[in-house]
Design a protein around this motif. Structure first.
Motif, PDB file in Angstrom:
ATOM      1  N   THR A 171     -16.336 123.094 -35.762  1.00 22.86           N
ATOM      2  CA  THR A 171     -15.611 123.576 -36.931  1.00 22.86           C
ATOM      3  C   THR A 171     -14.760 124.782 -36.566  1.00 22.86           C
ATOM      4  O   THR A 171     -15.196 125.661 -35.831  1.00 22.86           O
ATOM      5  CB  THR A 171     -16.576 123.997 -38.048  1.00 22.86           C
ATOM      6  N   VAL A 172     -13.571 124.739 -37.074  1.00 19.84           N
ATOM      7  CA  VAL A 172     -12.686 125.892 -36.924  1.00 19.84           C
ATOM      8  C   VAL A 172     -12.441 126.430 -38.330  1.00 19.84           C
ATOM      9  O   VAL A 172     -11.858 125.753 -39.164  1.00 19.84           O
ATOM     10  CB  VAL A 172     -11.350 125.500 -36.256  1.00 19.84           C
ATOM     11  N   GLY A 173     -12.935 127.618 -38.579  1.00 18.77           N
ATOM     12  CA  GLY A 173     -12.887 128.167 -39.921  1.00 18.77           C
ATOM     13  C   GLY A 173     -11.513 128.675 -40.296  1.00 18.77           C
ATOM     14  O   GLY A 173     -10.559 128.547 -39.523  1.00 18.77           O
ATOM     15  N   PRO A 174     -11.400 129.229 -41.491  1.00 19.56           N
ATOM     16  CA  PRO A 174     -10.123 129.810 -41.898  1.00 19.56           C
ATOM     17  C   PRO A 174      -9.798 131.041 -41.069  1.00 19.56           C
ATOM     18  O   PRO A 174     -10.676 131.629 -40.440  1.00 19.56           O
ATOM     19  CB  PRO A 174     -10.346 130.170 -43.369  1.00 19.56           C
ATOM     20  N   GLN A 175      -8.523 131.398 -41.104  1.00 21.31           N
ATOM     21  CA  GLN A 175      -8.004 132.559 -40.384  1.00 21.31           C
ATOM     22  C   GLN A 175      -8.246 132.452 -38.888  1.00 21.31           C
ATOM     23  O   GLN A 175      -8.684 133.389 -38.231  1.00 21.31           O
ATOM     24  CB  GLN A 175      -8.604 133.851 -40.924  1.00 21.31           C
ATOM     25  N   CYS A 176      -7.995 131.265 -38.373  1.00 22.83           N
ATOM     26  CA  CYS A 176      -8.116 131.069 -36.939  1.00 22.83           C
ATOM     27  C   CYS A 176      -6.821 130.485 -36.397  1.00 22.83           C
ATOM     28  O   CYS A 176      -6.091 129.802 -37.107  1.00 22.83           O
ATOM     29  CB  CYS A 176      -9.245 130.097 -36.605  1.00 22.83           C
ATOM     30  N   VAL A 177      -6.567 130.762 -35.148  1.00 22.33           N
ATOM     31  CA  VAL A 177      -5.439 130.133 -34.472  1.00 22.33           C
ATOM     32  C   VAL A 177      -5.959 129.539 -33.183  1.00 22.33           C
ATOM     33  O   VAL A 177      -6.677 130.192 -32.443  1.00 22.33           O
ATOM     34  CB  VAL A 177      -4.314 131.158 -34.185  1.00 22.33           C
ATOM     35  N   LEU A 178      -5.583 128.310 -32.955  1.00 19.36           N
ATOM     36  CA  LEU A 178      -6.019 127.633 -31.741  1.00 19.36           C
ATOM     37  C   LEU A 178      -4.760 127.189 -31.009  1.00 19.36           C
ATOM     38  O   LEU A 178      -3.949 126.446 -31.544  1.00 19.36           O
ATOM     39  CB  LEU A 178      -6.880 126.430 -32.128  1.00 19.36           C
ATOM     40  N   GLY A 179      -4.571 127.709 -29.805  1.00 18.88           N
ATOM     41  CA  GLY A 179      -3.333 127.462 -29.068  1.00 18.88           C
ATOM     42  C   GLY A 179      -3.239 126.059 -28.536  1.00 18.88           C
ATOM     43  O   GLY A 179      -4.195 125.284 -28.585  1.00 18.88           O
ATOM     44  N   ASP A 180      -2.063 125.721 -27.999  1.00 18.32           N
ATOM     45  CA  ASP A 180      -1.857 124.352 -27.542  1.00 18.32           C
ATOM     46  C   ASP A 180      -2.633 124.087 -26.261  1.00 18.32           C
ATOM     47  O   ASP A 180      -2.810 124.951 -25.414  1.00 18.32           O
ATOM     48  CB  ASP A 180      -0.368 124.047 -27.368  1.00 18.32           C
ATOM     49  N   GLY A 181      -3.087 122.876 -26.135  1.00 18.73           N
ATOM     50  CA  GLY A 181      -3.758 122.422 -24.927  1.00 18.73           C
ATOM     51  C   GLY A 181      -5.176 122.924 -24.763  1.00 18.73           C
ATOM     52  O   GLY A 181      -5.788 122.702 -23.725  1.00 18.73           O
ATOM     53  N   SER A 182      -5.686 123.601 -25.767  1.00 19.43           N
ATOM     54  CA  SER A 182      -7.061 124.092 -25.622  1.00 19.43           C
ATOM     55  C   SER A 182      -8.042 122.978 -25.965  1.00 19.43           C
ATOM     56  O   SER A 182      -7.777 122.134 -26.814  1.00 19.43           O
ATOM     57  CB  SER A 182      -7.293 125.281 -26.549  1.00 19.43           C
ATOM     58  N   GLN A 183      -9.154 123.006 -25.288  1.00 17.46           N
ATOM     59  CA  GLN A 183     -10.160 121.981 -25.525  1.00 17.46           C
ATOM     60  C   GLN A 183     -11.457 122.636 -25.938  1.00 17.46           C
ATOM     61  O   GLN A 183     -11.835 123.653 -25.385  1.00 17.46           O
ATOM     62  CB  GLN A 183     -10.412 121.181 -24.244  1.00 17.46           C
ATOM     63  N   MET A 184     -12.093 122.041 -26.894  1.00 21.28           N
ATOM     64  CA  MET A 184     -13.393 122.565 -27.304  1.00 21.28           C
ATOM     65  C   MET A 184     -14.408 121.441 -27.281  1.00 21.28           C
ATOM     66  O   MET A 184     -14.108 120.308 -27.630  1.00 21.28           O
ATOM     67  CB  MET A 184     -13.315 123.146 -28.721  1.00 21.28           C
ATOM     68  N   GLY A 185     -15.603 121.813 -26.849  1.00 19.92           N
ATOM     69  CA  GLY A 185     -16.659 120.817 -26.788  1.00 19.92           C
ATOM     70  C   GLY A 185     -17.264 120.563 -28.149  1.00 19.92           C
ATOM     71  O   GLY A 185     -16.702 120.931 -29.186  1.00 19.92           O
ATOM     72  N   ASP A 186     -18.441 119.960 -28.157  1.00 12.07           N
ATOM     73  CA  ASP A 186     -19.081 119.607 -29.417  1.00 12.07           C
ATOM     74  C   ASP A 186     -19.799 120.807 -30.027  1.00 12.07           C
ATOM     75  O   ASP A 186     -20.185 121.745 -29.344  1.00 12.07           O
ATOM     76  CB  ASP A 186     -20.095 118.485 -29.178  1.00 12.07           C
ATOM     77  N   LYS A 187     -19.980 120.706 -31.321  1.00  8.20           N
ATOM     78  CA  LYS A 187     -20.815 121.642 -32.086  1.00  8.20           C
ATOM     79  C   LYS A 187     -20.429 123.105 -31.891  1.00  8.20           C
ATOM     80  O   LYS A 187     -21.276 123.982 -31.838  1.00  8.20           O
ATOM     81  CB  LYS A 187     -22.294 121.463 -31.707  1.00  8.20           C
ATOM     82  N   CYS A 188     -19.155 123.327 -31.695  1.00 10.13           N
ATOM     83  CA  CYS A 188     -18.701 124.711 -31.601  1.00 10.13           C
ATOM     84  C   CYS A 188     -18.366 125.210 -32.986  1.00 10.13           C
ATOM     85  O   CYS A 188     -18.109 124.441 -33.901  1.00 10.13           O
ATOM     86  CB  CYS A 188     -17.462 124.829 -30.737  1.00 10.13           C
ATOM     87  N   SER A 189     -18.311 126.519 -33.115  1.00  9.79           N
ATOM     88  CA  SER A 189     -17.872 127.066 -34.386  1.00  9.79           C
ATOM     89  C   SER A 189     -16.990 128.282 -34.119  1.00  9.79           C
ATOM     90  O   SER A 189     -17.342 129.153 -33.321  1.00  9.79           O
ATOM     91  CB  SER A 189     -19.095 127.397 -35.228  1.00  9.79           C
ATOM     92  N   VAL A 190     -15.844 128.288 -34.748  1.00 12.36           N
ATOM     93  CA  VAL A 190     -14.879 129.375 -34.545  1.00 12.36           C
ATOM     94  C   VAL A 190     -14.591 129.994 -35.894  1.00 12.36           C
ATOM     95  O   VAL A 190     -14.267 129.296 -36.845  1.00 12.36           O
ATOM     96  CB  VAL A 190     -13.573 128.839 -33.914  1.00 12.36           C
ATOM     97  N   LYS A 191     -14.733 131.304 -35.964  1.00 11.66           N
ATOM     98  CA  LYS A 191     -14.455 131.975 -37.234  1.00 11.66           C
ATOM     99  C   LYS A 191     -13.580 133.182 -36.965  1.00 11.66           C
ATOM    100  O   LYS A 191     -13.894 134.001 -36.103  1.00 11.66           O
ATOM    101  CB  LYS A 191     -15.756 132.432 -37.892  1.00 11.66           C
ATOM    102  N   LYS A 192     -12.508 133.306 -37.756  1.00 12.26           N
ATOM    103  CA  LYS A 192     -11.664 134.501 -37.735  1.00 12.26           C
ATOM    104  C   LYS A 192     -11.300 134.914 -36.319  1.00 12.26           C
ATOM    105  O   LYS A 192     -11.431 136.069 -35.944  1.00 12.26           O
ATOM    106  CB  LYS A 192     -12.375 135.665 -38.422  1.00 12.26           C
ATOM    107  N   SER A 193     -10.889 133.974 -35.537  1.00 10.71           N
ATOM    108  CA  SER A 193     -10.612 134.283 -34.147  1.00 10.71           C
ATOM    109  C   SER A 193      -9.292 133.671 -33.717  1.00 10.71           C
ATOM    110  O   SER A 193      -8.780 132.759 -34.367  1.00 10.71           O
ATOM    111  CB  SER A 193     -11.717 133.743 -33.232  1.00 10.71           C
ATOM    112  N   VAL A 194      -8.780 134.193 -32.629  1.00  4.87           N
ATOM    113  CA  VAL A 194      -7.571 133.647 -32.047  1.00  4.87           C
ATOM    114  C   VAL A 194      -7.920 133.137 -30.666  1.00  4.87           C
ATOM    115  O   VAL A 194      -8.484 133.870 -29.848  1.00  4.87           O
ATOM    116  CB  VAL A 194      -6.469 134.726 -31.948  1.00  4.87           C
ATOM    117  N   ILE A 195      -7.614 131.898 -30.419  1.00  2.75           N
ATOM    118  CA  ILE A 195      -7.876 131.316 -29.106  1.00  2.75           C
ATOM    119  C   ILE A 195      -6.552 130.892 -28.513  1.00  2.75           C
ATOM    120  O   ILE A 195      -5.737 130.246 -29.176  1.00  2.75           O
ATOM    121  CB  ILE A 195      -8.849 130.118 -29.221  1.00  2.75           C
ATOM    122  N   GLY A 196      -6.321 131.280 -27.270  1.00  2.25           N
ATOM    123  CA  GLY A 196      -5.025 131.082 -26.628  1.00  2.25           C
ATOM    124  C   GLY A 196      -4.802 129.668 -26.152  1.00  2.25           C
ATOM    125  O   GLY A 196      -5.485 128.722 -26.571  1.00  2.25           O
ATOM    126  N   ARG A 197      -3.854 129.552 -25.248  1.00  3.75           N
ATOM    127  CA  ARG A 197      -3.465 128.232 -24.748  1.00  3.75           C
ATOM    128  C   ARG A 197      -4.363 127.817 -23.589  1.00  3.75           C
ATOM    129  O   ARG A 197      -4.813 128.633 -22.805  1.00  3.75           O
ATOM    130  CB  ARG A 197      -2.015 128.280 -24.278  1.00  3.75           C
TER     131      ARG A 197
END
Lengths: 462, 647
Positions: free
Chosen positions: A364-390
């Motif tokens: 799940t990627v929560g609100p107020q998050c940015v996920l850059g292009d080409g990024s990969q995330m595995g299973d059962k991750c959780s992202v909150k209020k964060s910025v993740i780059g490319r």
């Protein structure tokens, strides 16, 4: 409009170690996956200011900044990148490029500014009053947004020095006194003459100097030439101008004496002059009244100059990226409360996920998050209020809360990252737990380690 | 735009033609005579051109009339052009755009009223303003030919309204080129085909974007005009537009942005929603109309205070066509930093001087025309900041005359220096010297032991008082002041500084204070040709009280502020100030009974800036031509005008 814009992009700011490095100068630190300098440049471009001078400290930083600018703004802006030696300060930077300054007024903008206050407003206030300097002040965040999460309350205590003591006249147009919070000891000294002239003074501490100044070019250059020890515009030049506004030595020579002093010259002549007509008609500020003396007897003519302020509306966002705390605050705000600045269109879930990003199942990627292009995330991750780059690779069962993760970061399975900043090319092995940490570029955090409020970086080989 | 176009969709073109000339009784007044459009225009132009001494405000019921004639829709572009020409008739002579050169006017839309325009009497010129509108439409619809049908409707309500003022015969003549037969036969096969295709495309475009009024309107229009349904109307309408198209090629085309420099009519009626809409679109300063305005003063502009300055400031760098000096003056008008007729005028002229100094003629343009356009742009910007004073209007008129009268073969620098010199001379002769002469005259009227009363803060009165004091005359001054501007305090400060003994009071006490007064000295914003004095609000009351007490009232006013307009009340031409200024009590924040008054539906605040003092109350007007009774003002106006034009 006869304005020149100088963007002071800084170099490798010491206060931002370990976030900045040789490869990433301060101006290119990513805010919501865009270099912080782009916010200033976009703001200026939006207001159709296309001729800019960007001043960068240090040759290497200048190279990387100019490379980035030329690739991004190739046919949108006309940018000159000037490199100045390191540690010359902002005043020194202006001194170094003084031969390029030709316009009547100069707008000096800090490159680490993230704001949506139109620079034109500052320029207009400057022109309207014929001021020597006009500063942009914004209301400082009083207690931070309530949703600041875990990173909030504790760090607030760390930065009392960010606020300035600012004294204004009753109309809130003129600057009477300015002192940076750090310099303020127990008491502030206010000049008697200014106080007498204005008769009423408003002293505020809830304003922040946004480091956007409009200067009269000739005055600025005079000051810089006369006072060679002055290092910083904010700490030296501005207070000097404010201090001396009622006994100005600057206007005695040069063109400005005509412009600013005309009201006073006319007083001496009995002849009727249009300038006198104008002076009588316009509402006088204390600058005009003061030389006349308290009882109205024009005993002596004094030169004065005006230092103005433009106070931005409370609804405007304005912040400077000058500390690590500010870095995470700005990242949070740009994707959160002030998301009109980021330039992204947010999805219905109030987040931005680049189409090329890959999410595992039950992630799940929560609100107020940015996920850059080409990024990969595995299973059962959780992202909150964060910025993740490319091009980040994030394993399974990873929790990212209120953090900034830059480009090309590899995160192993089972990590938990909270309130941290992780720079480019960092490798976090499995089951790392970070809380309120900063991890410098290229650092490798070994598996299973746990850090709290630490700054991790490779040893600098300087 | 949208409300205008929607009603058209229901109307059949045939019906439209009838309905357009709406009142049937009038339309039958005479058989249509086959005359081209130009003769009536040239007939009209003299009246539009000559400076009519009497200003008759346009009838107030216009808007309701208009709404009555609204549904009948499109007019031929020629008609629209006519509307533009005609509209100069009811205009008062106070019109800064009067000396606009033909180039400048070619792109004028109907609000910018210029006699130069009608003097041309050339329908091609009228039509030449169309391409911009037409092209814009075409771009939006991406259908070139449908643009043609749109063109004719772009500004129809205005034209309809204008028609009301024109005699019916002229209207009938006008109609001729639109549907006369010879024109009808001009339609070529290619044109018909283009139209048909356009209609198809428009129809297709209309389907997906039903919500978009633009597309919808064009779509329905196309349906209406489809050959099967209304075989006759279509070709004729198209003909007229094709004629226009061919004419436009001949006329000089203006770049679209030049349209923005149109000078809005200085006495625009702000209760006319359409015009306000139009003016807003054109304006540099983004304006929000104040919501609750006093009924009687709805025709005056009033804006939500405090919205304009921040907006103007924030777009500082985007106002490229405005010279910085002009911008600065405009902002200072807007923020109230400069006030007073003389100083506003001087500030404006000096800003123009600065802009002319920096001016260079673009290649392939003539200085006279291009500079006039530039000045027009500046003037309209200044008007948006604050309505022009009459003194400024006269100064602008002077400047434009000087530019137009430049000898053609002058080099650019010579021309510029000659204009700069002219401006300098205007400031020196018409303002500075005039003030000196007035002072000289007025001082003779001050005797020892006099008690002089003045109201507000007038620059000339101040000079008179100071000069009389220098001459050693023994007199006392009563300064009467009023809220909210309290301008008298500045005057008081300066007089006291010079050692003149003063009394300061507010206008409420004027009847008491008048008992001891021997003379009343007043300044004026303007003196109108029936002797009426147009001045800061409150002047009339002071003059009336003085009259009642048989105290002579001397008005001090430079002759360049005289105007040939006649005004009987303070309603038809005035300026509205910020209503919040009278709702607040300065220095006493606890008095806030009117806080949030804008939310109240049935409360309107009226903050008038000027009022009109009838000539009965005026004993004497002191000008640079001497001391005259109010009845002699027309003489000065006449003489001054002549001299002013033939310097």
């Amino acid at each position: 409009m006869d304005f020149q814009v100088v963007v002071l992009a800084g170099g490798f700011s010491k206060s931002l170690v370990p976030l900045v490095s040789k490869e990433v100068p301060k101006a290119l630190l990513p805010v919501a996956n865009r270099p912080v300098l782009s916010y200033v440049l976009d703001l200026l471009e939006q207001k159709s200011l296309k001729d800019l001078i960007v001043v960068v400290e240090g040759e290497t930083a200048a190279l990387s900044v100019s490379a980035w600018i030329s690739s991004t703004y190739i046919d949108r802006l006309h940018v000159e990148v000037a490199a100045v030696p390191e540690d010359v300060g902002t005043a020194g930077a202006i001194r170094a490029i003084h031969h390029r300054l030709t316009a009547k007024d100069i707008l000096v903008v800090s490159g680490d500014l993230v704001c949506d206050v139109p620079p034109g407003a500052v320029a207009a206030a400057h022109r309207r009053h014929d001021a020597v300097v006009t500063a942009l002040l914004c209301s400082a965040p009083v207690s931070g947004p309530s949703d600041s999460g875990s990173s909030g309350a504790k760090d607030k205590a760390k930065k009392p020095g960010r606020y300035n003591i600012i004294a204004l006249d009753p109309t809130k147009q003129f600057l009477l006194h300015i002192a940076a919070g750090a310099e303020v000891e127990k008491d502030i000294r206010v000049q008697k003459s200014i106080l007498r002239a204005v008769s009423q003074m408003e002293i505020r501490s809830d304003l922040m100097d946004a480091h956007v100044y409009a200067f009269k070019r000739s005055i600025l250059q005079d000051v810089l030439n006369q006072k060679e020890t002055y290092q910083s515009l904010r700490r030296d030049v501005l207070p000097y101008l404010v201090r001396s506004q009622l006994r100005s030595e600057l206007l005695s020579n040069g063109v400005q004496s005509e412009e600013n002093g005309n009201g006073k010259d006319a007083m001496q002549n009995v002849k009727i002059l249009p300038s006198q007509l104008l002076a009588n008609a316009s509402t006088p500020s204390f600058h005009e009244l003061y030389p006349l003396g308290p009882d109205g007897s024009a005993s002596m003519t004094r030169k004065t100059h005006k230092c103005c302020v433009y106070i931005a509306n409370k609804s405007k966002y304005c912040a400077r990226l000058n500390s690590i705390q500010a870095f995470s605050d700005i990242n949070r705000d740009v994707v959160g409360d002030a998301n009109h600045l980021s330039g992204y269109s947010f999805s219905v879930h109030n987040n931005v996920i680049h189409p090329s990003a890959v999410l595992g199942s039950k992630t799940t990627v929560g609100p107020q998050c940015v996920l850059g292009d080409g990024s990969q995330m595995g299973d059962k991750c959780s992202v909150k209020k964060s910025v993740i780059g490319r091009h980040c690779r994030i394993g399974s069962n990873v929790k990212v809360v209120s953090s900034v993760i830059m480009d090309h970061v590899t995160i192993g399975d089972g990590c938990s990252i909270q309130g941290s900043v992780i720079c480019s090319n960092v490798q976090l092995q499995d089951r790392v737990i970070l809380k309120d940490c900063q991890v410098g570029a290229g650092f490798v955090v070994t598996a299973g380690s746990e850090y709290k409020a630490e700054s991790l970086a490779k040893k600098e080989k300087l | 735009m949208d409300p205008r176009r929607v009603p058209r969709t229901v109307s059949d073109p045939k019906v439209r033609q009838v309905g357009f000339f709406a009142p049937p009784d009038r339309s039958q007044s005479g058989p249509p005579a086959p005359i081209s459009s130009s003769p009536p225009v040239s007939e009209i132009s003299p009246s539009g051109n000559s400076l009519s001494p009497v200003m008759i405000p346009p009838p107030r019921n216009l808007s309701s009339d208009m709404s009555r004639h609204f549904p009948p829709a499109p007019i031929s572009p020629l008609r629209r052009g006519r509307g533009a020409a005609d509209s100069s008739i009811p205009v008062g002579s106070y019109n800064p755009s009067e000396f606009i050169s033909p180039t400048a006017t070619a792109d004028f839309s109907e609000d910018a009223l210029s006699p130069g325009w009608s003097r041309k009497g050339n329908s091609a010129k009228f039509a030449s303003s169309l391409p911009t509108g037409g092209i814009g439409m075409v771009k939006q619809n991406k259908v070139p030919a449908s643009g043609l049908t749109m063109v004719s409707t772009v500004r129809m309500p205005k034209a309809i309204k204008e028609k009301e003022r024109v005699s019916m015969e002229e209207v009938q003549m006008e109609q001729q080129p639109g549907d006369s037969k010879p024109l009808k036969e001009k339609t070529t096969k290619a044109e018909r085909r283009a139209l048909q295709e356009a209609q198809r495309a428009a129809k297709a475009a209309a389907k997906p974007e039903g919500s978009k009024a633009q597309a919808a309107a064009s779509g329905v229009n196309a349906v209406n005009a489809s050959p099967g349904k209304v075989p006759k109307a279509t070709p004729s309408k198209k003909d007229s537009s094709s004629v226009v198209a061919s004419e436009k090629r001949g006329g000089d085309r203006q770049p679209d942005k030049d349209r923005k420099k149109d000078v809005p009519h200085p006495r625009m009626q702000f209760d006319d929603e359409n015009r306000v809409e139009k003016a807003k679109k054109r304006s540099v300063v983004r304006q929000t109309e104040a919501r609750s305005r006093v009924e009687l003063f709805r025709h005056l502009p009033q804006y939500e205070h405090g919205t304009r300055l921040p907006d103007l400031e924030s777009r500082f760098f985007q106002l490229d066509p405005i010279h910085p000096a002009v911008y600065k003056v405009g902002v200072r008008y807007l923020s109230g930093d400069i006030s007073g007729g003389n100083s506003r005028c001087i500030a404006m002229l000096q800003a123009f001087q600065e802009s002319i100094r920096d001016y260079s003629t673009p290649p392939e343009k003539s200085l006279i025309r291009d500079l006039t356009t530039k000045i027009n742009g500046y003037v309209s910007f200044l008007i948006e900041c604050r309505p022009l004073s009459i003194s400024m209007g006269n100064a602008i008129r002077f400047l434009k005359t000087r530019i137009n009268k430049l000898v053609l073969n002058l080099s650019e620098s010579e021309a510029k220096s000659s204009i700069l010199l002219d401006i300098d001379r205007f400031i020196n002769e018409k303002i500075i010297l005039a003030d000196k002469v007035i002072v000289k005259h007025a001082v003779t009227k001050i005797r020892d032991g006099d008690v002089l009363l003045t109201y507000g803060s007038s620059s000339v009165v101040e000079m008179i008082l100071l000069h009389a004091h220098e001459l050693g005359k023994q007199f006392r001054v009563v300064i009467v002041d009023s809220r909210p501007k309290l301008e008298g305090q500045m005057l008081l400060r300066r007089l006291v500084r010079q050692g003149i003994s003063c009394t300061y009071t507010h206008i409420n006490a004027v009847s008491y204070v008048m008992l001891e007064v021997t003379r009343v000295l007043l300044g004026a914003s303007s003196v109108l040709s029936n002797g009426t004095v147009y001045s800061r609000v409150g002047t009339a009351s002071v003059a009336m009280v003085a009259h009642q007490f048989h105290v002579p009232v001397l008005i001090c006013c430079e002759a360049y502020k005289f105007h040939e307009r006649v005004q009987l009340d303070s309603i038809c031409s005035n300026e509205l100030g910020d209503p919040d200024a009278i709702a607040r009590v300065s220095g006493r924040t606890e008095i806030n009974y009117l806080e949030g008054w804008t939310n109240s539906e049935n409360l309107q605040l009226l903050n008038l800036i000027y009022d009109v003092t009838p000539s009965d109350y005026v004993s004497m007007i002191i000008t640079d031509y001497g001391m005259i009774p109010p009845t002699s003002v027309p003489v000065i106006v006449r003489e001054y005008q002549r001299e002013h034009l033939w310097i």
